[in-house]
Scaffold this active site. Structure first.
Site, PDB file in Angstrom:
ATOM      1  N   LYS A   1       5.166  -9.453  -6.243  1.00 34.30           N
ATOM      2  CA  LYS A   1       5.708 -10.578  -6.999  1.00 34.30           C
ATOM      3  C   LYS A   1       4.663 -11.112  -7.972  1.00 34.30           C
ATOM      4  CE  LYS A   1       5.802 -14.934  -6.562  1.00 34.30           C
ATOM      5  NZ  LYS A   1       5.661 -15.325  -7.983  1.00 34.30           N
TER       6      LYS A   1
ATOM      7  N   GLY B   1      -4.533 -16.170  -5.172  1.00 38.34           N
ATOM      8  CA  GLY B   1      -4.061 -17.412  -5.766  1.00 38.34           C
ATOM      9  C   GLY B   1      -4.838 -18.587  -5.214  1.00 38.34           C
ATOM     10  N   SER B   2      -4.177 -19.720  -5.148  1.00 37.68           N
ATOM     11  CA  SER B   2      -4.886 -20.937  -4.750  1.00 37.68           C
ATOM     12  C   SER B   2      -5.152 -20.975  -3.253  1.00 37.68           C
ATOM     13  CB  SER B   2      -4.064 -22.159  -5.164  1.00 37.68           C
ATOM     14  OG  SER B   2      -2.807 -22.124  -4.520  1.00 37.68           O
ATOM     15  N   THR B   3      -6.199 -21.687  -2.884  1.00 39.31           N
ATOM     16  CA  THR B   3      -6.547 -21.832  -1.473  1.00 39.31           C
ATOM     17  C   THR B   3      -5.438 -22.557  -0.719  1.00 39.31           C
ATOM     18  OG1 THR B   3      -8.920 -21.707  -1.884  1.00 39.31           O
ATOM     19  CG2 THR B   3      -8.252 -22.872   0.104  1.00 39.31           C
ATOM     20  N   GLU B   4      -4.824 -23.510  -1.404  1.00 42.76           N
ATOM     21  CA  GLU B   4      -3.746 -24.276  -0.787  1.00 42.76           C
ATOM     22  C   GLU B   4      -2.592 -23.376  -0.337  1.00 42.76           C
ATOM     23  OE1 GLU B   4      -2.303 -26.766  -3.834  1.00 42.76           O
ATOM     24  OE2 GLU B   4      -0.767 -27.703  -2.562  1.00 42.76           O
TER      25      GLU B   4
ATOM     26  N   GLY C   1      -2.766 -20.124  -0.015  1.00 48.55           N
ATOM     27  CA  GLY C   1      -3.343 -19.180   0.947  1.00 48.55           C
ATOM     28  C   GLY C   1      -3.318 -19.739   2.366  1.00 48.55           C
TER      29      GLY C   1
ATOM     30  N   GLU D   1      -7.278 -13.648  -1.275  1.00 45.27           N
ATOM     31  CA  GLU D   1      -8.322 -13.798  -2.298  1.00 45.27           C
ATOM     32  C   GLU D   1      -8.031 -15.113  -2.992  1.00 45.27           C
ATOM     33  OE1 GLU D   1     -10.169 -14.363  -5.123  1.00 45.27           O
ATOM     34  OE2 GLU D   1      -9.353 -12.707  -6.292  1.00 45.27           O
TER      35      GLU D   1
ATOM     36  N   CYS E   1     -11.122 -16.846 -10.890  1.00 46.60           N
ATOM     37  CA  CYS E   1     -11.401 -17.359  -9.544  1.00 46.60           C
ATOM     38  C   CYS E   1     -12.897 -17.352  -9.243  1.00 46.60           C
ATOM     39  CB  CYS E   1     -10.627 -16.580  -8.500  1.00 46.60           C
ATOM     40  SG  CYS E   1     -10.845 -14.821  -8.648  1.00 46.60           S
TER      41      CYS E   1
ATOM     42  N   GLU F   1     -12.134 -26.759  -7.591  1.00 45.09           N
ATOM     43  CA  GLU F   1     -11.937 -25.723  -8.588  1.00 45.09           C
ATOM     44  C   GLU F   1     -11.113 -26.314  -9.736  1.00 45.09           C
ATOM     45  OE1 GLU F   1      -9.326 -22.399  -7.499  1.00 45.09           O
ATOM     46  OE2 GLU F   1     -10.828 -21.079  -8.363  1.00 45.09           O
TER      47      GLU F   1
END
Ligand code: NAD
Ligand code: MG
Length: 766
Positions: free
Chosen positions: A189, A240-243, A245, A262, A296, A390
């Protein structure tokens, strides 16, 4: 008459725009459906994908539904066995074909990427697309070699892959190429802001004659992504974002799906006094102003040694003022458009907060449309939001340091651990810092260097798993699952007053923390194997983690040194084999001694690699211990299982907090006598007995436990996966019993999962 110098200085760039015609022509094929089972589907409910530089809609793409995801997964499932059964050479030929086709259409891909994302054509043309091509070639090679080089390993099956908008085609290549090489099939996706190059790539799959269902592409937003995560896939790979993830970590817990993440970063860019300052200034340009800072691993925290800070900052400001912001299709543009107005707002809001918190903002140029002039923040403290969060925009934050030790401390003062860049002409000092920073990738006198044969990925809250090279292939392969039955859930033990001892036993059992026997903090015990066993709790785990942290010297000892200590331990175990057998079984004690020698043998042999990447660089893939690991040892082989998990972890340089079998902990507690008479430093091994499920939870939640192994029942496995989302530690959770006496008990996985890879790029030459 002006001099030549004056004339050169007065000269401006003429526009050199790339024509968008070929890409606009291709876009006429829209509105677009998904690519499922080898064909494009009819468009469903569509949304616009927009050119951020102009605000113009480029095309309509379909918002993927749960049904679309299900259809794609079904196609991938059907295709998978056939794809995996192909000889590696056959899979390689498809990957070569994709690489060649991509190479042939480089210009179209580059222009389309620029239109959809806003990045400058120079970067799309010279970086994104060539690296994507390189990735397919490199992994065509792995397809050819996978059977020889990864014997006994198998693909996961169907992989769900979710990628961000900052490098749309390159992230697609990073995800698809290794998955396909290993024999997986894929549902990918793309990000909702940038789906177009993925759809163009789908056409290459048709042209290459890729078997239907091997690659499926479903467009849509976060909801489509969430549906993919929830679908019947065997692995999720997310960038993508840590959130997000963290959310994915929680919802995949206990599902048996493999996971690699990642995520974001806040990477330090360290400039030492002895650095080539002009080179370092150019380094900053590549670190934080490349790709509008939407990278990133961007070097977003510039740390400069005090003695050169003012001259460095002045040169940086002068350089920044010369960066050209504008039309992404213009070949002389340095900084293009931010991907979306929402992202621009986010950048501006963090910068405003940073200024509110005392930072000084330098940002020549003005805002117009979806563009953000490059910016530098100075005069901020380590706690400033711009030092911690970030930003994902062209904004650098600069701080000074006095000594290299302080640089390391500042560099590591973040929850992230993706990359670091170190500038010094003194390679000894630079490598010393490289060894100490918590980062998956370290560039010395360079930044943002990438290669398909260089592992990339993070530590800490930047995620886990690697992409690229041999190490990245491992993310798409697995060992055979253990053959044993699913473990039963254990009821928590009944607490008894008093902390150990009792009638009929010769000594009081204690916890083992920091090299000393300790009473449990709560003062309770429980009954097992006819003894009273200390009932450890949350506080005991915390103490044990703290003791383990203090034993950091173990990770720095040489492999040979650790091997010697472990051989001595093995000898001492052999001397007490009868005692150990009495508390387990003759076979287990014999097996445990043999296993101790086995892992001692590995201590100085499971080492890193030097990868061939770019010229004039050594690219080192080092295997580093995590630091403090938690071990929930198996219930079914109280001694052998304990030894088999404990020793590989410490052989690789970790310190551990181990929770032994709840029902039969006495053999592990007997090991305290052996550990005490061996040379293992206090704090390297800590043993806490008690309610396994609760102790496992405390370890999963603990921010200072960097990795966790859980050999337990399904409920405990799922719980630890969920609870680990805080610091995003990798959790190896396995709920089927292993045959600890056989090869399953000393599988290579124990080594692989006891280390994390740090890639260090070391330049050489003048
Ligand atoms: P994101 O994490 O929201 O999106 C990344 C991908 O995940 C997209 O394809 C998105 O559709 C998908 N997604 C979103 N929610 C999902 C969910 N619940 N389940 C499954 N998939 C989901 O990132 P973003 O919104 O594009 O950017 C937000 C921030 O993330 C940025 O400002 C930046 O800090 C960070 N970011 C990091 C990277 C990176 O490479 N590490 C890349 C892009 C963005
Ligand atoms: Mg777009």
């Amino acid at each position: 008459m002006p001099t030549v110098t004056e004339a050169l200085l007065a000269m401006d760039y003429g526009p050199a725009p790339e024509s968008p015609a070929i890409a606009l022509d291709w876009l006429k094929r829209g509105p677009f459906g998904h690519f499922i089972n080898g064909k494009f589907t009819r468009p469903g409910a569509v949304f616009d994908t927009v050119n951020p530089a102009t605000g113009a809609a480029l095309a309509q793409v379909t918002q993927g539904t749960g049904a679309d995801i299900a259809a794609a997964v079904k196609a991938a499932r059907k295709a998978q066995p056939g794809w995996a059964k192909l000889p590696g050479h056959e899979r390689a030929r498809y990957l070569y074909a994709l690489a060649r086709l991509l190479q042939k259409r480089e210009r179209l891909f580059a222009v389309l990427e620029v239109l959809d994302n806003g990045k400058p054509i120079r970067e799309a043309r010279d970086i994104d697309v060539p690296l994507a091509v390189r990735h397919f070639y490199h992994h065509a090679g792995w397809a050819e070699l996978v059977a020889d080089e990864f014997p006994g390993m198998a693909p996961h099956g169907v992989c769900g892959q979710i990628i961000p908008w900052n490098f749309p085609l390159l992230m697609l290549a990073w995800k698809l190429a290794p998955a396909l090489a290993a024999g997986n099939t894929v549902v990918l996706k793309p990000a909702e802001y940038t789906p177009l190059t993925a759809l163009l790539f789908a056409e290459l799959c048709i042209e290459a004659g890729l078997p239907r269902g091997v690659v499926n592409i479903v467009t849509g937003d976060g909801e489509t992504g969430a549906a993919l995560v929830a679908a019947e896939v065997d692995k999720i790979a997310f960038t993508g974002s840590t959130e997000v993830g963290r959310m994915i970590r929680q919802v995949t817990a206990g599902t048996g799906k493999a996971l690699t993440l990642e995520l974001g970063g806040k990477s330090p860019f360290i400039v030492l006094a002895g650095a080539d300052l002009d080179a370092a200034v150019e380094g900053v340009v590549d670190a934080i102003w490349f790709n509008q800072g939407e990278v990133c691993c961007a070097g977003s925290r510039i740390l400069v040694q005090e003695s050169v800070a003012s001259v460095f900052t002045d040169r940086l400001k002068a350089r920044m003022a010369r960066l050209r912001l504008g039309d992404p299709l213009d070949k002389s543009t340095d900084i293009g458009a931010v991907v979306h107005p929402v992202q621009l707002e986010r950048i501006q809001s963090i910068v405003a907060q940073a200024v509110e918190q005392g930072a000084e903002l330098h940002q020549p140029g003005s805002f117009d449309g979806c563009f953000c002039p490059p910016a530098l923040l100075t005069g901020l403290g380590a706690a400033n939001v711009a030092m911690q969060e970030e930003i994902f925009g062209p904004v650098a934050a600069l701080m000074t340091f006095r000594t290299p030790a302080e640089a390391v401390e500042l560099a590591n003062n973040t929850r992230y651990g993706l990359a670091a860049s170190i500038w010094s002409e003194n390679i000894t000092v630079a490598l010393d810092i490289a060894a100490q920073v918590k980062a998956g990738v370290v560039w010395i006198n360079g930044t943002n260097l990438f290669d398909a044969n260089a592992p990339f990925g993070g530590m800490r809250e930047s995620g886990f798993g690697r992409e690229g090279a041999r190490e990245g292939m491992l993310a798409y392969l697995r060992d055979p699952a253990p053959g044993g039955k699913a473990r039963a859930t254990l009821p928590a033990p009944v607490a008894l007053p008093g902390e150990g001892g009792g009638a009929g036993i010769d000594r009081t059992h204690k916890l083992y923390i920091g090299g000393a026997q300790k009473r449990p903090d709560g003062g309770y015990s429980y009954s097992a194997q006819g003894s009273q066993i200390p009932l450890g709790g949350r506080k005991d785990i915390r103490n044990a983690v703290e003791a383990a942290h203090k034993a950091a010297g173990w990770g720095k000892a040489t492999g040979h040194n650790r091997a010697q200590v472990l051989y001595f331990l093995a000898e001492n175990m052999a001397a007490r084999q009868a005692d150990l057998a009495a508390l387990s079984s003759k076979a287990e004690a014999e097996g445990a001694v043999a296993r101790a020698f086995y892992w001692a043998a590995w201590a100085d042999k499971y080492d890193g690699k030097v990868h061939a990447t770019q010229s004039a660089h050594l690219t080192l893939a080092l295997k580093e211990p995590f630091g403090v690991m938690g071990l929930i040892c198996p219930e079914e082989a109280p001694l052998l299982g304990f030894i088999s998990t404990l020793l590989p972890a410490i052989a690789m340089g970790n310190r551990v907090v181990a929770v032994p079998s709840q029902g039969a902990p006495r053999a592990a507690l007997e090991m305290v006598q052996v550990l005490d008479t061996s040379d293992i430093p206090g704090g390297v091994v800590n043993i806490v007995t008690g309610p396994r499920h609760d102790l496992a939870r405390t370890m999963a939640q603990h921010d200072d436990v960097a990795a966790l192994w859980v050999f337990a029942d399904a409920e405990t496995c799922a719980m630890t996966g969920r609870e680990s989302a805080g610091n995003l530690k990798p959790v190896w959770a396995e709920n089927s019993a292993r045959n600890w006496a056989g090869t399953e008990g000393q599988a290579r996985d124990f080594l692989r999962r006891a280390v994390q890879v740090k890639t260090v790029w070391v330049p050489y030459g003048a």
